[in-house]
Design an enzyme around this catalytic site. Structure first.
Site, mmCIF file in Angstrom:
data_model
loop_
_atom_site.group_PDB
_atom_site.id
_atom_site.type_symbol
_atom_site.label_atom_id
_atom_site.label_comp_id
_atom_site.label_asym_id
_atom_site.label_seq_id
_atom_site.Cartn_x
_atom_site.Cartn_y
_atom_site.Cartn_z
ATOM 1 N N HIS A 26 -59.015 54.350 -37.497
ATOM 2 C CA HIS A 26 -58.687 55.421 -36.550
ATOM 3 C C HIS A 26 -59.092 55.082 -35.123
ATOM 4 C CE1 HIS A 26 -57.809 57.549 -40.246
ATOM 5 N NE2 HIS A 26 -56.923 58.155 -39.488
ATOM 6 N N GLU A 39 -49.191 59.713 -49.190
ATOM 7 C CA GLU A 39 -50.029 58.579 -48.783
ATOM 8 C C GLU A 39 -50.995 58.161 -49.884
ATOM 9 O OE1 GLU A 39 -52.328 59.629 -45.314
ATOM 10 O OE2 GLU A 39 -52.699 61.660 -46.011
ATOM 11 N N ASP A 67 -52.626 54.913 -45.248
ATOM 12 C CA ASP A 67 -53.418 55.176 -46.448
ATOM 13 C C ASP A 67 -52.701 54.712 -47.714
ATOM 14 O OD1 ASP A 67 -55.877 56.212 -45.609
ATOM 15 O OD2 ASP A 67 -54.888 58.064 -44.994
ATOM 16 N N CYS A 98 -44.929 58.179 -40.815
ATOM 17 C CA CYS A 98 -45.789 58.335 -39.637
ATOM 18 C C CYS A 98 -46.957 57.358 -39.632
ATOM 19 C CB CYS A 98 -46.301 59.766 -39.526
ATOM 20 S SG CYS A 98 -47.260 60.284 -40.951
HETATM 21 C C1 PEP Z 1 -51.420 57.394 -42.633
HETATM 22 O O1 PEP Z 1 -52.298 57.407 -43.487
HETATM 23 O O2 PEP Z 1 -50.480 56.576 -42.619
HETATM 24 C C2 PEP Z 1 -51.431 58.368 -41.534
HETATM 25 C C3 PEP Z 1 -50.430 58.465 -40.707
HETATM 26 O O3 PEP Z 1 -52.523 59.158 -41.391
HETATM 27 P P1 PEP Z 1 -53.928 58.654 -40.842
HETATM 28 O O4 PEP Z 1 -53.695 57.299 -40.201
HETATM 29 O O5 PEP Z 1 -54.399 59.670 -39.871
HETATM 30 O O6 PEP Z 1 -54.754 58.582 -42.066
HETATM 31 MG MG MG Z 2 -53.638 59.059 -43.756
#
Ligand code: PEP
Ligand code: MG
Length: 582
Positions: free
Chosen positions: A189, A431, A455, A502
């Site tokens: 993140h 995910e 994920d 996403c």
């Molecule tokens: C993901 O897991 O691909 C996602 C978009 O969410 P995050 O990166 O916030 O876990």
């Molecule tokens: Mg995620």
């Protein structure tokens, strides 16, 4: 030159600010009279915490090497009970009214100096002990305080062992122009935040904190993943030229803002943005995003001592909904846990594991927190085109239970005559592999899907997404990933619900090619990635992409698939004479 993992494109040249537990990073500031007592309490708590840490280390050490060698820790523990060190620190906080880290540091320095001046070797070693223990206490004090990255006086390139997502979120991008860390992977993140804030960054740079000093000149090449310390004048010149080229390219790409992202054969493609805070709304409009495909709300919760109130959340969501209206904003409910806690103090242990009590699991166990957020989202939905999305759904019961919370929140609002969109859409992030495997069942009860590949890859390969030591196993272009994605897309199409992606793959050219071929036509990514991806998609034919995807599904290794997709994308790039830098 050192190498790491490039996570946020661009080139910066600047002066290093080295963070971490080095003594040189101890901040110094005046405190007001009414803070003195709080400062002293902070000190005694840090001493207590350090003691507990040392006892734990000692216990482990005894298990490993036996009692004799572990005696060193007795000396360290005694130091923490040394009343002269403690009393002098407390006295000086009162007298001089400086922050405790600084005062303790000066007291320690004085003590260490007087020990090291003594002839006796045993006594000289005590100076090293003082430093060692002192460092621990200061580290604990700093961890609690968080170095204030939002209030730096000059422009710097941060170098650190690790940066927590909340530290990254705090950064003033006019001051922090780039960063390099030893920890982290492409989809940590912290890396995502760097892209969002458009700060060039390289992570996973081995031992960099041992190789630079604050004030060194440093080049961060966020395209290639290179970090150059104190470059020669010819290297500096080369990078200055490169930096100018990238700026020019960005300007050219920004002209695409109002152009559609359709493929050569006219397939309509939606490119939305991922955001972490309401401050990014302007940037996403400037990059020509089609709405917001992922609003990561957890950043509102990080870096503070209390949970944001329903009102505060409502105001943030309403602001975004109004600005983006009539385009859609997908607000994801709280996704705390995993690496969105790393290097934070006070993390509940069970949440720091990416397999633990986090995200939707945490929310379902915390009805008050969850319902307050749902009420805030629902109320904001009255002001724009808002959808709700749940993270980390692993099965049907979880989705059903989460939806029941939405119903309960709606009822509460009805009771107070508060308005919301009665037809608000509720989607699930896919995910977790179990969700992908039953996507056909989930599709019957969700209004839309969004594939979280960050994920999905982590859990499919059992590779921690923030661990740079195993990042070679984290393979977005692996056929296994595409097979899972195909299942999800097919299930969504069968149920006639929208499906988007996403995760970071959505902003990666080679992956986008295969994803288009699998029938994905909605992408959500860091807004900086939108112009380049748009330009690429405009040169792709969906039939060609379908053949490419079909081939990838049959390849046997991630390496092969990666090589194949990269060669295909290179061809498109050179045929269309597109310049890309990501
Ligand atoms: C993901 O897991 O691909 C996602 C978009 O969410 P995050 O990166 O916030 O876990
Ligand atoms: Mg995620």
């Amino acid at each position: 030159m050192l190498n790491g993992i490039p996570v946020s494109p661009g080139i910066v040249i600047g002066k290093v600010l080295l963070l971490d537990s080095r003594m040189s990073a101890v901040p110094k500031y005046k405190i007001k009279k009414d803070r003195i007592v709080k400062e002293i309490i902070r000190f005694t708590k840090a001493i207590g915490k350090t003691k507990r840490e040392l006892i734990e280390i000692q216990r482990k050490f005894v298990d490993k090497v036996g009692e004799t060698h572990a005696a060193i820790f007795d000396a360290h523990l005694l130091m923490l009970e040394d009343s002269s060190l403690i009393e002098e620190t407390i006295e000086q906080i009162r007298d001089k009214q400086f922050n405790v880290e600084f005062v303790f540091f000066t007291v320690l320095e004085k003590a260490a100096k007087s020990f090291s001046a003594i002839e006796d070797e045993y006594m000289r070693e005590r100076a090293a002990d003082i430093n060692d223990v002192g460092r621990r206490v200061i580290k604990n004090l700093l961890a609690k305080k968080h170095i204030n990255l939002s209030n730096l006086r000059e422009k710097v390139v941060l170098v650190s062992h690790d940066l927590s997502p909340s530290e990254t979120a705090q950064m003033d991008k006019n001051k922090v122009i780039g960063f390099a860390t030893e920890m982290g992977g492409r989809t940590s993140h912290t890396a995502i935040m760097a892209r969002t804030l458009e700060i060039p960054a390289v992570v996973g740079v081995e031992n960099i904190t041992q190789k630079v000093f604050s004030g060194d000149t440093i080049i961060i090449d966020g395209v290639k993943g290179a970090v150059i310390i104190n470059p020669s004048s010819s290297v500096l010149e080369k990078y200055l030229k490169k930096r100018a080229e990238i700026k020019l390219l960005e300007r050219k790409l920004s002209r695409l803002r109002y152009v559609r992202a359709d493929t050569l054969d006219g397939q309509k493609i939606l490119l939305a943005a991922n955001i972490e805070s309401q401050d990014e709304v302007h940037s996403i409009i400037m990059h020509g995003a089609n709405g917001i495909g992922l609003y990561r709300t957890e950043f509102l919760y990080l870096d503070r001592n209390s949970i944001p109130s329903e009102e505060e959340q409502f105001n943030a969501y309403k602001f975004v909904a109004q600005k983006i209206n009539p385009q859609n904003v997908i607000i994801r409910t709280l996704d705390l846990g995993g690496d969105k806690f790393i290097s934070e103090l006070g993390t509940p242990k069970e949440m720091s594991s990416s397999l633990g009590l986090r995200a939707i699991r945490f929310c379902l166990k915390q009805p008050d927190i969850f319902k307050a957020q749902l009420r805030a989202i629902l109320r904001a939905s009255h002001y724009g085109n808002v959808s709700i999305m749940f993270p980390m759904i692993s099965g049907l019961s979880e989705l059903r239970e989460a939806k029941m919370f939405v119903e309960a929140a709606k009822k509460e609002l009805d009771g107070k005559n508060l308005l919301y969109d009665k037809n608000i859409k509720i989607g699930a992030m896919i995910e977790v592999p179990s969700a992908a495997l039953i996507a056909d069942m989930l599709a019957k009860e969700a209004d839309f899907f969004s594939i979280g590949t960050n994920d999905l890859i982590q859990y499919s390969f059992a590779v921690d997404r923030v661990d740079e030591k195993i990042s070679y196993l984290y393979r977005p272009n692996h056929p296994a990933v595409y097979r899972l994605i195909k299942m999800i897309v097919d299930a969504a199409n069968e149920a006639d619900i929208p499906v988007s992606i996403c995760g970071e793959m959505a902003g990666t050219p080679a992956s986008v090619l295969a994803l288009l071929g699998l029938g994905l036509f909605r992408f959500s990514m860091a807004s900086v990635r939108i112009p380049e991806i748009k330009k690429l998609i405009r040169h792709v034919n969906t039939n060609g992409a379908k053949k490419i995807a079909k081939h990838v599904l049959e390849l046997s290794t991630g390496k092969e698939a990666n090589r194949y997709l990269r060669s295909k994308i290179k061809k498109i790039i050179s045929r269309a004479e597109i310049e890309v830098y990501g």
